[in-house]
Write a protein that holds these residues in place. Structure first.
Motif, PDB file in Angstrom:
ATOM      1  N   LEU A  53     -16.706 108.286  25.681  1.00  9.48           N
ATOM      2  CA  LEU A  53     -17.538 107.141  25.315  1.00  9.48           C
ATOM      3  C   LEU A  53     -18.987 107.620  25.308  1.00  9.48           C
ATOM      4  O   LEU A  53     -19.463 108.169  26.309  1.00  9.48           O
ATOM      5  CB  LEU A  53     -17.336 106.009  26.318  1.00  9.48           C
ATOM      6  CG  LEU A  53     -18.158 104.732  26.150  1.00  9.48           C
ATOM      7  CD1 LEU A  53     -17.946 104.112  24.782  1.00  9.48           C
ATOM      8  CD2 LEU A  53     -17.791 103.741  27.249  1.00  9.48           C
ATOM      9  N   LEU A  75     -22.207 109.174  34.005  1.00  5.37           N
ATOM     10  CA  LEU A  75     -22.788 109.490  32.698  1.00  5.37           C
ATOM     11  C   LEU A  75     -23.520 110.822  32.787  1.00  5.37           C
ATOM     12  O   LEU A  75     -24.194 111.115  33.786  1.00  5.37           O
ATOM     13  CB  LEU A  75     -23.771 108.407  32.256  1.00  5.37           C
ATOM     14  CG  LEU A  75     -23.190 107.182  31.589  1.00  5.37           C
ATOM     15  CD1 LEU A  75     -22.612 106.227  32.614  1.00  5.37           C
ATOM     16  CD2 LEU A  75     -24.264 106.470  30.758  1.00  5.37           C
ATOM     17  N   PHE A  94     -23.089 106.964  24.783  1.00  6.30           N
ATOM     18  CA  PHE A  94     -24.124 105.943  24.865  1.00  6.30           C
ATOM     19  C   PHE A  94     -25.467 106.487  24.399  1.00  6.30           C
ATOM     20  O   PHE A  94     -25.879 107.578  24.790  1.00  6.30           O
ATOM     21  CB  PHE A  94     -24.300 105.455  26.309  1.00  6.30           C
ATOM     22  CG  PHE A  94     -23.204 104.551  26.780  1.00  6.30           C
ATOM     23  CD1 PHE A  94     -22.180 105.050  27.554  1.00  6.30           C
ATOM     24  CD2 PHE A  94     -23.215 103.205  26.444  1.00  6.30           C
ATOM     25  CE1 PHE A  94     -21.167 104.222  27.996  1.00  6.30           C
ATOM     26  CE2 PHE A  94     -22.201 102.367  26.879  1.00  6.30           C
ATOM     27  CZ  PHE A  94     -21.168 102.875  27.658  1.00  6.30           C
ATOM     28  N   TYR A 145     -26.005 110.010  26.030  1.00  6.52           N
ATOM     29  CA  TYR A 145     -25.170 110.317  27.186  1.00  6.52           C
ATOM     30  C   TYR A 145     -23.704 110.262  26.764  1.00  6.52           C
ATOM     31  O   TYR A 145     -23.351 109.565  25.812  1.00  6.52           O
ATOM     32  CB  TYR A 145     -25.346 109.265  28.286  1.00  6.52           C
ATOM     33  CG  TYR A 145     -26.692 109.212  28.934  1.00  6.52           C
ATOM     34  CD1 TYR A 145     -27.661 108.321  28.494  1.00  6.52           C
ATOM     35  CD2 TYR A 145     -26.996 110.031  30.019  1.00  6.52           C
ATOM     36  CE1 TYR A 145     -28.896 108.245  29.118  1.00  6.52           C
ATOM     37  CE2 TYR A 145     -28.229 109.969  30.650  1.00  6.52           C
ATOM     38  CZ  TYR A 145     -29.171 109.065  30.185  1.00  6.52           C
ATOM     39  OH  TYR A 145     -30.396 109.005  30.803  1.00  6.52           O
ATOM     40  N   ARG A 179     -18.909 102.039  16.329  1.00  4.54           N
ATOM     41  CA  ARG A 179     -18.517 101.657  17.674  1.00  4.54           C
ATOM     42  C   ARG A 179     -17.227 102.358  18.090  1.00  4.54           C
ATOM     43  O   ARG A 179     -17.008 102.628  19.275  1.00  4.54           O
ATOM     44  CB  ARG A 179     -18.313 100.145  17.765  1.00  4.54           C
ATOM     45  CG  ARG A 179     -19.593  99.328  17.578  1.00  4.54           C
ATOM     46  CD  ARG A 179     -20.562  99.487  18.748  1.00  4.54           C
ATOM     47  NE  ARG A 179     -19.898  99.414  20.033  1.00  4.54           N
ATOM     48  CZ  ARG A 179     -19.532  98.274  20.613  1.00  4.54           C
ATOM     49  NH1 ARG A 179     -19.766  97.121  20.021  1.00  4.54           N
ATOM     50  NH2 ARG A 179     -18.910  98.289  21.785  1.00  4.54           N
ATOM     51  N   GLN A 231     -19.807 109.514  28.638  1.00  6.33           N
ATOM     52  CA  GLN A 231     -19.126 109.036  29.834  1.00  6.33           C
ATOM     53  C   GLN A 231     -17.657 109.401  29.737  1.00  6.33           C
ATOM     54  O   GLN A 231     -17.000 109.092  28.743  1.00  6.33           O
ATOM     55  CB  GLN A 231     -19.281 107.519  29.981  1.00  6.33           C
ATOM     56  CG  GLN A 231     -18.706 106.973  31.281  1.00  6.33           C
ATOM     57  CD  GLN A 231     -18.894 105.483  31.402  1.00  6.33           C
ATOM     58  OE1 GLN A 231     -18.707 104.744  30.447  1.00  6.33           O
ATOM     59  NE2 GLN A 231     -19.280 105.015  32.598  1.00  6.33           N
ATOM     60  N   TRP A 273     -16.989 104.707  21.055  1.00  8.59           N
ATOM     61  CA  TRP A 273     -15.768 105.367  21.501  1.00  8.59           C
ATOM     62  C   TRP A 273     -15.376 106.402  20.454  1.00  8.59           C
ATOM     63  O   TRP A 273     -15.129 106.054  19.307  1.00  8.59           O
ATOM     64  CB  TRP A 273     -14.640 104.360  21.651  1.00  8.59           C
ATOM     65  CG  TRP A 273     -14.804 103.403  22.789  1.00  8.59           C
ATOM     66  CD1 TRP A 273     -15.391 102.180  22.753  1.00  8.59           C
ATOM     67  CD2 TRP A 273     -14.360 103.590  24.126  1.00  8.59           C
ATOM     68  NE1 TRP A 273     -15.332 101.587  24.001  1.00  8.59           N
ATOM     69  CE2 TRP A 273     -14.709 102.428  24.864  1.00  8.59           C
ATOM     70  CE3 TRP A 273     -13.696 104.629  24.792  1.00  8.59           C
ATOM     71  CZ2 TRP A 273     -14.410 102.285  26.221  1.00  8.59           C
ATOM     72  CZ3 TRP A 273     -13.399 104.480  26.142  1.00  8.59           C
ATOM     73  CH2 TRP A 273     -13.764 103.318  26.837  1.00  8.59           C
ATOM     74  N   GLY A 307     -27.210 101.153  24.471  1.00 11.49           N
ATOM     75  CA  GLY A 307     -26.399 100.583  23.419  1.00 11.49           C
ATOM     76  C   GLY A 307     -25.036 100.176  23.957  1.00 11.49           C
ATOM     77  O   GLY A 307     -24.738 100.367  25.137  1.00 11.49           O
ATOM     78  N   GLU A 308     -24.200  99.627  23.083  1.00 14.77           N
ATOM     79  CA  GLU A 308     -22.892  99.141  23.483  1.00 14.77           C
ATOM     80  C   GLU A 308     -21.863 100.259  23.625  1.00 14.77           C
ATOM     81  O   GLU A 308     -20.759 100.027  24.086  1.00 14.77           O
ATOM     82  CB  GLU A 308     -22.375  98.109  22.478  1.00 14.77           C
ATOM     83  CG  GLU A 308     -23.137  96.795  22.519  1.00 14.77           C
ATOM     84  CD  GLU A 308     -22.886  96.057  23.820  1.00 14.77           C
ATOM     85  OE1 GLU A 308     -23.868  95.695  24.494  1.00 14.77           O
ATOM     86  OE2 GLU A 308     -21.711  95.850  24.182  1.00 14.77           O
TER      87      GLU A 308
END
Lengths: 114, 110
Positions: free
Chosen positions: A88, A43, A90, A35, A9, A37, A110, A106-107
């Motif tokens: 970030l 995104l 994803f 993706y 994460r 961000q 980072w 997904g969450e």
């Protein structure tokens, strides 16, 4: 369990290091996506896969590679990380029905490259 | 290239207010998504629209294909609605590539 699980994460890594982000999904979907961000930007698609044998570059694939190990697993690698890959990330999945797709994210992971 | 523009970029509202977030796009699409990004970063799909209107609880999404415009409305806003709302459009019927807006950051104050 979450529909889409990303690991790690959070990660801080050094310039030049190899880093892998992993993604698994329990939706049974064919399609998976990575993706990134960045602040102030929408995104952007890095890679996408419509099944295990079908992997495609997105709009910003340079510096990244992917592996679709199974229908449920799709990993993203940075072979030699650089600071502008700090973002970030994803993973997402959707089904292949043309009648309409809901996309599951997904969450997020980072990643900081120092 | 399809551009997706959202307005406003930032929005602060008092609890209970009616909120509207707008999304405009430049080329023909096959579907439009509204997504919610939580402060912790996770993204959840709220709606997918190809025409008309959808409602889920206090959220309403509308789309006007001819005008290339969609709106997301929140009735009786609550602090837990504070998030970034993202519009994304699907342009290819045979593939699944989305073009995303930059998002609207909503803060609802008690």
């Amino acid at each position: 369990d979450a529909d889409v699980t990303q690991t790690p994460r959070n990660r801080i890594t050094k310039t030049g290091k190899r880093i892998m982000l992993e993604c698994s999904q329990t939706k049974g979907h064919d399609r998976m996506y990575w993706y990134r961000q960045d602040p102030g930007l929408g995104l952007r698609l890095i890679y996408y896969s419509f099944d295990v044998k079908d992997i495609n570059k997105g709009e910003i694939s340079d510096g990244y590679s992917v592996s679709r190990q199974a229908q449920a697993k799709f990993s993203l690698s940075l072979e030699s990380a650089i600071p502008n890959q700090t973002a970030l990330y994803f993973c997402a999945t959707s089904d292949s029905s043309f009648s309409g797709n809901t996309i599951y994210f997904g969450e997020g992971s980072w990643l900081t490259v120092v | 290239k399809n551009e997706v523009e959202q307005s406003p970029q930032n929005l602060t509202a008092q609890e209970g207010e009616f909120i509207t977030i707008n999304c405009s796009y430049s080329v023909g699409i096959s579907a439009l998504h509204w997504l919610q990004q939580h402060p912790g970063g996770g993204i959840v799909s709220l709606f997918m629209l190809s025409s008309g209107k959808k409602k889920h609880g206090r959220l309403i999404a509308t789309i006007n294909i001819q005008e290339k415009h969609s709106s997301l409305h929140i009735t009786a806003s609550h602090p837990r609605d504070s998030a970034v709302y993202i519009c994304a459009v699907k342009t290819g019927a045979g593939s699944y590539q989305l073009t995303f807006g930059k998002g609207t950051k909503l803060s609802v104050i008690p």
